[in-house]
Design a protein around this motif. Structure first.
Motif, PDB file in Angstrom:
ATOM      1  N   THR A  36       0.832  -1.192   0.000  1.00 11.87           N
ATOM      2  CA  THR A  36       0.000   0.000   0.000  1.00 11.87           C
ATOM      3  C   THR A  36       0.873   1.250   0.000  1.00 11.87           C
ATOM      4  OG1 THR A  36      -1.827   1.079   1.161  1.00 11.87           O
ATOM      5  CG2 THR A  36      -0.184  -0.017   2.520  1.00 11.87           C
ATOM      6  N   THR A  37       0.259   2.403   0.169  1.00 15.37           N
ATOM      7  CA  THR A  37       1.003   3.657   0.232  1.00 15.37           C
ATOM      8  C   THR A  37       1.453   3.916   1.674  1.00 15.37           C
ATOM      9  OG1 THR A  37      -0.978   4.973   0.625  1.00 15.37           O
ATOM     10  CG2 THR A  37      -0.329   4.622  -1.668  1.00 15.37           C
ATOM     11  N   PRO A  38       2.472   4.735   1.877  1.00 17.51           N
ATOM     12  CA  PRO A  38       2.948   4.993   3.240  1.00 17.51           C
ATOM     13  C   PRO A  38       1.889   5.622   4.154  1.00 17.51           C
ATOM     14  CG  PRO A  38       4.552   5.751   1.640  1.00 17.51           C
ATOM     15  CD  PRO A  38       3.343   5.336   0.870  1.00 17.51           C
ATOM     16  N   ALA A  39       1.087   6.527   3.632  1.00 17.94           N
ATOM     17  CA  ALA A  39       0.075   7.179   4.463  1.00 17.94           C
ATOM     18  C   ALA A  39      -0.987   6.184   4.929  1.00 17.94           C
ATOM     19  CB  ALA A  39      -0.573   8.320   3.691  1.00 17.94           C
ATOM     20  N   LYS A  40      -1.433   5.314   4.033  1.00 17.53           N
ATOM     21  CA  LYS A  40      -2.432   4.310   4.405  1.00 17.53           C
ATOM     22  C   LYS A  40      -1.845   3.310   5.395  1.00 17.53           C
ATOM     23  CE  LYS A  40      -4.930   4.447   0.039  1.00 17.53           C
ATOM     24  NZ  LYS A  40      -5.194   3.695  -1.194  1.00 17.53           N
ATOM     25  N   ALA A  41      -0.599   2.911   5.193  1.00 16.24           N
ATOM     26  CA  ALA A  41       0.042   1.963   6.103  1.00 16.24           C
ATOM     27  C   ALA A  41       0.174   2.552   7.502  1.00 16.24           C
ATOM     28  CB  ALA A  41       1.410   1.570   5.563  1.00 16.24           C
ATOM     29  N   LYS A  42       0.552   3.832   7.580  1.00 20.67           N
ATOM     30  CA  LYS A  42       0.690   4.481   8.883  1.00 20.67           C
ATOM     31  C   LYS A  42      -0.659   4.669   9.565  1.00 20.67           C
ATOM     32  CE  LYS A  42       4.911   6.944   7.694  1.00 20.67           C
ATOM     33  NZ  LYS A  42       5.495   8.263   7.398  1.00 20.67           N
ATOM     34  N   GLU A  43      -1.713   4.744   8.791  1.00 19.41           N
ATOM     35  CA  GLU A  43      -3.057   4.885   9.344  1.00 19.41           C
ATOM     36  C   GLU A  43      -3.603   3.539   9.826  1.00 19.41           C
ATOM     37  OE1 GLU A  43      -6.193   7.158  10.584  1.00 19.41           O
ATOM     38  OE2 GLU A  43      -4.308   7.853   9.746  1.00 19.41           O
ATOM     39  N   VAL A  44      -3.291   2.462   9.129  1.00 20.87           N
ATOM     40  CA  VAL A  44      -3.817   1.134   9.463  1.00 20.87           C
ATOM     41  C   VAL A  44      -3.034   0.479  10.597  1.00 20.87           C
ATOM     42  CG1 VAL A  44      -4.117  -1.203   8.527  1.00 20.87           C
ATOM     43  CG2 VAL A  44      -4.784   0.763   7.191  1.00 20.87           C
ATOM     44  N   ARG A  45      -1.766   0.783  10.703  1.00 22.67           N
ATOM     45  CA  ARG A  45      -0.883   0.129  11.669  1.00 22.67           C
ATOM     46  C   ARG A  45      -1.396   0.176  13.113  1.00 22.67           C
ATOM     47  NH1 ARG A  45       5.566   1.213  11.858  1.00 22.67           N
ATOM     48  NH2 ARG A  45       6.091  -0.691  12.967  1.00 22.67           N
ATOM     49  N   PRO A  46      -1.751   1.338  13.680  1.00 18.20           N
ATOM     50  CA  PRO A  46      -2.240   1.349  15.064  1.00 18.20           C
ATOM     51  C   PRO A  46      -3.549   0.586  15.227  1.00 18.20           C
ATOM     52  CG  PRO A  46      -1.879   3.596  14.281  1.00 18.20           C
ATOM     53  CD  PRO A  46      -1.637   2.683  13.133  1.00 18.20           C
ATOM     54  N   PHE A  47      -4.394   0.607  14.200  1.00 16.26           N
ATOM     55  CA  PHE A  47      -5.665  -0.104  14.257  1.00 16.26           C
ATOM     56  C   PHE A  47      -5.436  -1.613  14.372  1.00 16.26           C
ATOM     57  CE2 PHE A  47      -9.374  -1.957  11.978  1.00 16.26           C
ATOM     58  CZ  PHE A  47     -10.361  -1.550  12.855  1.00 16.26           C
ATOM     59  N   VAL A  48      -4.514  -2.138  13.571  1.00 20.53           N
ATOM     60  CA  VAL A  48      -4.212  -3.571  13.597  1.00 20.53           C
ATOM     61  C   VAL A  48      -3.560  -3.954  14.926  1.00 20.53           C
ATOM     62  CG1 VAL A  48      -2.797  -5.367  12.529  1.00 20.53           C
ATOM     63  CG2 VAL A  48      -4.045  -3.779  11.104  1.00 20.53           C
ATOM     64  N   GLU A  49      -2.686  -3.113  15.416  1.00 22.77           N
ATOM     65  CA  GLU A  49      -2.013  -3.412  16.685  1.00 22.77           C
ATOM     66  C   GLU A  49      -3.024  -3.475  17.830  1.00 22.77           C
ATOM     67  OE1 GLU A  49       1.772  -2.501  17.471  1.00 22.77           O
ATOM     68  OE2 GLU A  49       2.368  -2.629  15.384  1.00 22.77           O
ATOM     69  N   LYS A  50      -4.024  -2.602  17.823  1.00 20.06           N
ATOM     70  CA  LYS A  50      -5.059  -2.642  18.854  1.00 20.06           C
ATOM     71  C   LYS A  50      -5.906  -3.899  18.736  1.00 20.06           C
ATOM     72  CE  LYS A  50      -5.231   2.321  19.288  1.00 20.06           C
ATOM     73  NZ  LYS A  50      -5.867   3.555  18.804  1.00 20.06           N
ATOM     74  N   LEU A  51      -6.184  -4.327  17.492  1.00 18.82           N
ATOM     75  CA  LEU A  51      -6.948  -5.554  17.294  1.00 18.82           C
ATOM     76  C   LEU A  51      -6.191  -6.773  17.824  1.00 18.82           C
ATOM     77  CD1 LEU A  51      -8.354  -5.093  13.668  1.00 18.82           C
ATOM     78  CD2 LEU A  51      -9.615  -4.934  15.803  1.00 18.82           C
ATOM     79  N   ILE A  52      -4.895  -6.833  17.568  1.00 21.84           N
ATOM     80  CA  ILE A  52      -4.094  -7.969  18.044  1.00 21.84           C
ATOM     81  C   ILE A  52      -4.011  -7.957  19.564  1.00 21.84           C
ATOM     82  CG2 ILE A  52      -1.794  -9.006  18.027  1.00 21.84           C
ATOM     83  CD1 ILE A  52      -1.541  -8.050  15.119  1.00 21.84           C
ATOM     84  N   GLU A 105       4.851  -7.437  23.841  1.00 23.00           N
ATOM     85  CA  GLU A 105       4.052  -6.347  24.393  1.00 23.00           C
ATOM     86  C   GLU A 105       3.478  -5.414  23.335  1.00 23.00           C
ATOM     87  OE1 GLU A 105       3.101  -5.838  27.583  1.00 23.00           O
ATOM     88  OE2 GLU A 105       3.979  -7.820  27.893  1.00 23.00           O
ATOM     89  N   GLY A 106       4.010  -5.402  22.160  1.00 24.61           N
ATOM     90  CA  GLY A 106       3.529  -4.517  21.100  1.00 24.61           C
ATOM     91  C   GLY A 106       4.459  -4.606  19.919  1.00 24.61           C
ATOM     92  N   GLY A 107       4.226  -3.796  18.920  1.00 26.66           N
ATOM     93  CA  GLY A 107       5.080  -3.814  17.738  1.00 26.66           C
ATOM     94  C   GLY A 107       4.887  -5.070  16.930  1.00 26.66           C
ATOM     95  N   TYR A 108       3.642  -5.355  16.557  1.00 26.24           N
ATOM     96  CA  TYR A 108       3.332  -6.583  15.836  1.00 26.24           C
ATOM     97  C   TYR A 108       3.489  -6.427  14.326  1.00 26.24           C
ATOM     98  CZ  TYR A 108       0.886  -6.923  20.286  1.00 26.24           C
ATOM     99  OH  TYR A 108       0.564  -6.887  21.615  1.00 26.24           O
ATOM    100  N   THR A 109       3.634  -5.192  13.847  1.00 30.79           N
ATOM    101  CA  THR A 109       3.721  -4.951  12.414  1.00 30.79           C
ATOM    102  C   THR A 109       4.990  -4.185  12.076  1.00 30.79           C
ATOM    103  OG1 THR A 109       2.474  -2.897  12.595  1.00 30.79           O
ATOM    104  CG2 THR A 109       1.221  -4.888  12.109  1.00 30.79           C
ATOM    105  N   ARG A 110       5.376  -4.252  10.812  1.00 31.37           N
ATOM    106  CA  ARG A 110       6.504  -3.450  10.331  1.00 31.37           C
ATOM    107  C   ARG A 110       6.145  -2.880   8.975  1.00 31.37           C
ATOM    108  NH1 ARG A 110       9.742  -8.522   8.992  1.00 31.37           N
ATOM    109  NH2 ARG A 110      10.321  -8.426  11.164  1.00 31.37           N
ATOM    110  N   ILE A 111       6.745  -1.722   8.680  1.00 35.77           N
ATOM    111  CA  ILE A 111       6.558  -1.071   7.394  1.00 35.77           C
ATOM    112  C   ILE A 111       7.897  -1.071   6.675  1.00 35.77           C
ATOM    113  CG2 ILE A 111       5.996   1.085   6.220  1.00 35.77           C
ATOM    114  CD1 ILE A 111       4.089   1.726   8.506  1.00 35.77           C
ATOM    115  N   ILE A 112       7.937  -1.679   5.491  1.00 39.74           N
ATOM    116  CA  ILE A 112       9.148  -1.751   4.688  1.00 39.74           C
ATOM    117  C   ILE A 112       8.914  -0.934   3.421  1.00 39.74           C
ATOM    118  CG2 ILE A 112      10.705  -3.257   3.411  1.00 39.74           C
ATOM    119  CD1 ILE A 112       9.832  -5.502   5.345  1.00 39.74           C
TER     120      ILE A 112
END
Length: 146
Positions: A36-52, A105-112
């Protein structure tokens, strides 16, 4: 002034942003990585981390909260793309993804950041992926045995 205004507008209405966030999160859980694009990835990342983090609790209340935030869609079978899998996104999140991060404790995703640009508008692309916890856990157990 932008006091207490968080998140990115992404040139969408609030309902469209919510749907985009839900769809991208469900795809990330289903496939393990999305482009995806960097802006969308940065927007989705906290949402996914909260779900996990919610899924790690494993309670019925947490499951209902995840369904309320994410929705519960059927997944496509990997072997036969024409058929639906017998597992849903929420089931995969609770049964496979959350136990993988039980000790984390957190940090379940990464952006490359990817070097190639998107065809059409030459937009920058990133790879948003779930971190593989299994490989690091097996390495630490092997090191302890030595």
């Amino acid at each position: 002034m932008r006091h207490r205004v968080k998140g990115r507008q992404l040139s969408r209405t609030s309902a469209h942003r919510k749907a985009l966030r839900r769809n991208m999160a469900a795809s990330l859980i289903e496939h393990g990585a999305i482009r995806t694009t960097p802006a969308k990835a940065k927007e989705v990342r906290p949402f996914v981390e909260k779900l996990i983090t919610l899924a790690k609790k494993g309670t019925l209340h947490a499951r209902r909260q995840v369904i309320a935030l994410l929705g519960d869609r059927a997944m496509v079978d990997k072997d036969n793309p024409d058929e639906l899998s017998d597992m849903t996104v929420v089931q995969k999140l609770f049964n496979e993804v959350a136990p993988r991060y039980a000790d984390r404790e957190g940090g379940y995703t990464r952006i490359i950041h990817l070097p190639e640009r998107r065809i059409g508008d030459s937009g920058q692309q990133v790879l948003l992926q779930l971190i593989e916890e299994k490989t690091t856990a097996s390495k630490t157990t092997e090191e302890k045995k030595k």
